[in-house]
Design a protein around this motif. Structure first.
Motif, PDB file in Angstrom:
ATOM      1  N   SER A   1       2.477   7.321   7.958  1.00 14.93           N
ATOM      2  CA  SER A   1       2.564   6.978   9.388  1.00 14.93           C
ATOM      3  C   SER A   1       2.832   5.488   9.571  1.00 14.93           C
ATOM      4  O   SER A   1       3.661   5.094  10.391  1.00 14.93           O
ATOM      5  CB  SER A   1       1.271   7.357  10.113  1.00 14.93           C
ATOM      6  OG  SER A   1       1.126   8.747  10.153  1.00 14.93           O
ATOM      7  N   TRP A   2       2.135   4.662   8.807  1.00 13.91           N
ATOM      8  CA  TRP A   2       2.329   3.223   8.889  1.00 13.91           C
ATOM      9  C   TRP A   2       3.747   2.836   8.451  1.00 13.91           C
ATOM     10  O   TRP A   2       4.412   2.041   9.114  1.00 13.91           O
ATOM     11  CB  TRP A   2       1.275   2.511   8.042  1.00 13.91           C
ATOM     12  CG  TRP A   2       1.306   1.029   8.148  1.00 13.91           C
ATOM     13  CD1 TRP A   2       0.720   0.259   9.116  1.00 13.91           C
ATOM     14  CD2 TRP A   2       1.967   0.115   7.270  1.00 13.91           C
ATOM     15  NE1 TRP A   2       0.975  -1.076   8.878  1.00 13.91           N
ATOM     16  CE2 TRP A   2       1.733  -1.186   7.748  1.00 13.91           C
ATOM     17  CE3 TRP A   2       2.727   0.275   6.114  1.00 13.91           C
ATOM     18  CZ2 TRP A   2       2.236  -2.315   7.119  1.00 13.91           C
ATOM     19  CZ3 TRP A   2       3.230  -0.854   5.484  1.00 13.91           C
ATOM     20  CH2 TRP A   2       2.985  -2.137   5.989  1.00 13.91           C
TER      21      TRP A   2
ATOM     22  N   THR B   1       6.428   4.648   8.513  1.00 15.89           N
ATOM     23  CA  THR B   1       7.367   5.104   9.539  1.00 15.89           C
ATOM     24  C   THR B   1       7.399   4.107  10.701  1.00 15.89           C
ATOM     25  O   THR B   1       8.467   3.763  11.204  1.00 15.89           O
ATOM     26  CB  THR B   1       6.982   6.517  10.028  1.00 15.89           C
ATOM     27  OG1 THR B   1       6.999   7.401   8.906  1.00 15.89           O
ATOM     28  CG2 THR B   1       7.949   7.027  11.070  1.00 15.89           C
ATOM     29  N   SER B   2       6.222   3.610  11.082  1.00 13.70           N
ATOM     30  CA  SER B   2       6.159   2.628  12.164  1.00 13.70           C
ATOM     31  C   SER B   2       6.822   1.309  11.768  1.00 13.70           C
ATOM     32  O   SER B   2       7.226   0.530  12.630  1.00 13.70           O
ATOM     33  CB  SER B   2       4.710   2.383  12.600  1.00 13.70           C
ATOM     34  OG  SER B   2       4.030   1.556  11.672  1.00 13.70           O
TER      35      SER B   2
ATOM     36  N   THR C   1      12.331  10.365   7.637  1.00 16.33           N
ATOM     37  CA  THR C   1      11.153  10.216   8.496  1.00 16.33           C
ATOM     38  C   THR C   1      11.333  10.823   9.880  1.00 16.33           C
ATOM     39  O   THR C   1      10.354  11.233  10.484  1.00 16.33           O
ATOM     40  CB  THR C   1      10.723   8.745   8.623  1.00 16.33           C
ATOM     41  OG1 THR C   1      11.807   7.986   9.121  1.00 16.33           O
ATOM     42  CG2 THR C   1      10.240   8.210   7.300  1.00 16.33           C
TER      43      THR C   1
ATOM     44  N   ALA D   1       8.431  13.181  11.608  1.00 18.82           N
ATOM     45  CA  ALA D   1       7.847  13.045  12.948  1.00 18.82           C
ATOM     46  C   ALA D   1       7.917  14.375  13.689  1.00 18.82           C
ATOM     47  O   ALA D   1       6.970  14.779  14.357  1.00 18.82           O
ATOM     48  CB  ALA D   1       8.561  11.947  13.719  1.00 18.82           C
TER      49      ALA D   1
END
Length: 182
Positions: free
Chosen positions: A124-125, A127-128, A171, A175
């Motif tokens: 998640s990190w 991807t951000s 990614t 999501a």
């Protein structure tokens, strides 16, 4: 090239701390069980080897700057000894940022979903941070790591490198999968 630096990450059960040289003393214990090397080969590292490795990894990138290194130590959200690590090596393929991820949980803490939970937080990190593609290499007989890769939304490919199968995901598809799972 400037690469991102690891942030502290938290889940319901875990705290992921950016790697520090001081982690070597406790990680030598987590990495001591010989069965950790069943699929990857090698031997448990000594304290001196870990200290040297962590100092190199803390540079945050390869000597030539073509790869960025991110490393987290996993421990219970309430504190206590570490239970393993998650790492990501970042590279660029054209305009795309690619993360090669790996995870490890000490044998006494395996089977509780900790690797998947920690790696999910890192994914998640990443991807951000703009990572467009994720990949991991998993030995074909390592069913626990294959389950973790699957949980992360990675799919196995036909690529075999050094006896390990390349698993990957874009990614944007991750999501979409994570939204569908909610």
């Amino acid at each position: 090239m400037s690469w991102p630096r690891a942030d502290v990450l938290r889940t319901d059960r875990l705290s992921l701390e950016p790697l520090a040289v001081e982690h070597a003393g406790e990680m030598v214990v987590a990495l001591a069980p010989r069965n950790l090397y069943q699929f990857t080969g090698g031997e448990p590292p000594t304290l001196e080897e870990l200290d040297k490795r962590y100092r190199r990894q803390l540079r945050g990138q390869s000597e030539d700057g073509r790869a960025g290194w991110l490393n987290w130590i996993i421990r219970s959200a309430g504190g206590g000894p570490n239970v393993g690590f998650v790492q990501a090596t970042l590279t660029r393929e054209g305009a795309d940022l690619v993360a090669d991820i790996a995870w490890l949980v000490t044998p006494s803490k395996q089977g509780r979903g900790l690797a998947g939970e920690a790696a999910s937080a890192v994914v998640s990190w990443l991807t951000s941070m703009g990572v467009g593609r994720l990949q991991a290499y998993v030995h074909p007989d390592h069913t626990a790591s294959a389950r973790t890769a699957d949980r992360l939304g990675l799919v196995p490919t036909s690529t075999l490198i050094d006896g390990e199968i390349l698993w990957e995901a874009v990614t944007t598809s991750l999501a979409h999968q994570q939204e569908g799972a909610r």
